[in-house]
Design a protein around this motif. Structure first.
Motif, PDB file in Angstrom:
ATOM      1  N   GLU A 258      15.004  -6.996  36.051  1.00 25.35           N
ATOM      2  CA  GLU A 258      16.079  -7.727  36.723  1.00 25.35           C
ATOM      3  C   GLU A 258      16.410  -9.010  35.977  1.00 25.35           C
ATOM      4  OE1 GLU A 258      15.584  -8.313  40.909  1.00 25.35           O
ATOM      5  OE2 GLU A 258      15.078  -6.206  41.256  1.00 25.35           O
TER       6      GLU A 258
ATOM      7  N   LYS B 183      23.875  -2.108  34.640  1.00 23.21           N
ATOM      8  CA  LYS B 183      23.370  -1.731  35.970  1.00 23.21           C
ATOM      9  C   LYS B 183      22.735  -0.341  35.932  1.00 23.21           C
ATOM     10  CE  LYS B 183      24.738  -5.373  38.182  1.00 23.21           C
ATOM     11  NZ  LYS B 183      23.794  -6.463  38.039  1.00 23.21           N
ATOM     12  N   ASP B 184      23.332   0.567  35.148  1.00 24.33           N
ATOM     13  CA  ASP B 184      22.758   1.908  35.029  1.00 24.33           C
ATOM     14  C   ASP B 184      21.369   1.845  34.393  1.00 24.33           C
ATOM     15  OD1 ASP B 184      25.035   2.942  36.170  1.00 24.33           O
ATOM     16  OD2 ASP B 184      25.911   3.630  34.259  1.00 24.33           O
TER      17      ASP B 184
ATOM     18  N   LEU C  52      19.357  -0.672  34.617  1.00 26.44           N
ATOM     19  CA  LEU C  52      18.478  -1.264  35.628  1.00 26.44           C
ATOM     20  C   LEU C  52      18.048  -0.201  36.643  1.00 26.44           C
ATOM     21  CD1 LEU C  52      17.165  -3.857  36.750  1.00 26.44           C
ATOM     22  CD2 LEU C  52      19.245  -4.196  38.097  1.00 26.44           C
ATOM     23  N   LYS C  53      18.984   0.666  37.050  1.00 30.08           N
ATOM     24  CA  LYS C  53      18.654   1.729  38.001  1.00 30.08           C
ATOM     25  C   LYS C  53      17.624   2.693  37.434  1.00 30.08           C
ATOM     26  CE  LYS C  53      22.963   2.025  40.598  1.00 30.08           C
ATOM     27  NZ  LYS C  53      24.170   2.823  40.828  1.00 30.08           N
TER      28      LYS C  53
ATOM     29  N   ASP D 105      24.112 -10.153  32.032  1.00 28.69           N
ATOM     30  CA  ASP D 105      25.327 -10.379  32.832  1.00 28.69           C
ATOM     31  C   ASP D 105      25.960 -11.719  32.473  1.00 28.69           C
ATOM     32  OD1 ASP D 105      24.912  -7.974  34.077  1.00 28.69           O
ATOM     33  OD2 ASP D 105      24.466  -8.810  36.065  1.00 28.69           O
TER      34      ASP D 105
ATOM     35  N   ASP E 280      18.646  -8.100  33.218  1.00 29.64           N
ATOM     36  CA  ASP E 280      19.951  -7.779  33.797  1.00 29.64           C
ATOM     37  C   ASP E 280      20.765  -9.049  34.030  1.00 29.64           C
ATOM     38  OD1 ASP E 280      22.035  -6.306  35.229  1.00 29.64           O
ATOM     39  OD2 ASP E 280      21.128  -7.114  37.071  1.00 29.64           O
ATOM     40  N   ARG E 281      20.159 -10.058  34.649  1.00 25.32           N
ATOM     41  CA  ARG E 281      20.870 -11.315  34.918  1.00 25.32           C
ATOM     42  C   ARG E 281      21.257 -12.026  33.623  1.00 25.32           C
ATOM     43  NH1 ARG E 281      16.674 -12.587  38.407  1.00 25.32           N
ATOM     44  NH2 ARG E 281      16.980 -11.462  40.338  1.00 25.32           N
TER      45      ARG E 281
ATOM     46  N   LEU F 154      29.086  -4.251  32.224  1.00 24.81           N
ATOM     47  CA  LEU F 154      28.196  -4.571  33.348  1.00 24.81           C
ATOM     48  C   LEU F 154      27.703  -3.294  34.030  1.00 24.81           C
ATOM     49  CD1 LEU F 154      29.988  -7.681  34.923  1.00 24.81           C
ATOM     50  CD2 LEU F 154      27.925  -7.635  33.489  1.00 24.81           C
ATOM     51  N   GLN F 155      28.568  -2.293  34.104  1.00 21.27           N
ATOM     52  CA  GLN F 155      28.160  -1.020  34.713  1.00 21.27           C
ATOM     53  C   GLN F 155      27.080  -0.335  33.878  1.00 21.27           C
ATOM     54  OE1 GLN F 155      29.071   0.139  37.789  1.00 21.27           O
ATOM     55  NE2 GLN F 155      27.409   1.565  37.374  1.00 21.27           N
TER      56      GLN F 155
END
Length: 185
Positions: free
Chosen positions: A150, A140-141, A143-144, A157, A153-154, A136-137
């Protein structure tokens, strides 16, 4: 990129389950198993060797492990290694053959071993959750860095969570099977 993260997470979760299965084979039930002596090292001409490399390990019946050294002079070092191990079983020697007779487990000892199995299962679940957190990290990286949206990302996840849930269920199945094996008379 996202598939690589999911595949890596799935592989690492699978390895955690395999490691749990391997660790549980070393827990002694009422039956004999050659895997009980896998971790025993024997002093062989100054170096420590696995027992399976200096002797033949087999089962003679449901409660007896039979160890036959390749060389006659290895009987004493093998006996010494078995006594020093944490098996809690005294070897019986008849000539060049060493026997390990598995005593029946008491109810109290069975319960202790069942708790140990449950603890090992929890450790495997923690390892699986750590894999989930790492995956997950990584998402998120991405996504950043605006490499994914997004929505992606969802979606990822959710997929990683499903992988985690499946792996945790597998751990529960493995632990339950070992506990049933322990509690069977």
């Amino acid at each position: 990129m996202l598939n690589d993260i999911k595949n890596d997470a799935q592989t690492r979760m699978g390895k955690s389950i395999d490691s749990l299965r391997h660790d549980l084979t070393r827990i002694r039930t009422g039956r004999a198993s050659t895997s009980l002596v896998d971790g025993i090292k024997v002093s062989y001409y100054g170096s420590d060797m696995p027992l399976a490399q200096v002797a033949s390990v087999s089962l003679s019946d449901a409660r007896t492990i039979l160890i036959t050294p390749w060389e006659k002079n290895m009987v004493a070092p093998i006996e010494k290694a078995l006594m020093a191990s944490d098996l809690g079983i005294t070897p019986t020697t008849a000539g060049t053959v060493i026997r390990l007779n598995m005593p029946a487990l008491t109810e109290e000892r069975r319960r202790e071993l069942a708790k140990l199995v449950g603890h090992e299962g929890e450790n495997a679940k923690i390892a699986i959750r750590n894999v989930r957190r790492d995956a997950l990290q990584q998402v998120k990286d991405l996504l950043k860095e605006k490499l994914i949206t997004e929505d992606e990302d969802r979606r990822v996840d959710d997929e990683i969570q499903k992988l985690t849930d499946r792996a945790v269920k597998d751990v529960d199945v493995v632990v339950k099977a070992k506990e049933e094996e322990l509690m069977a008379l």
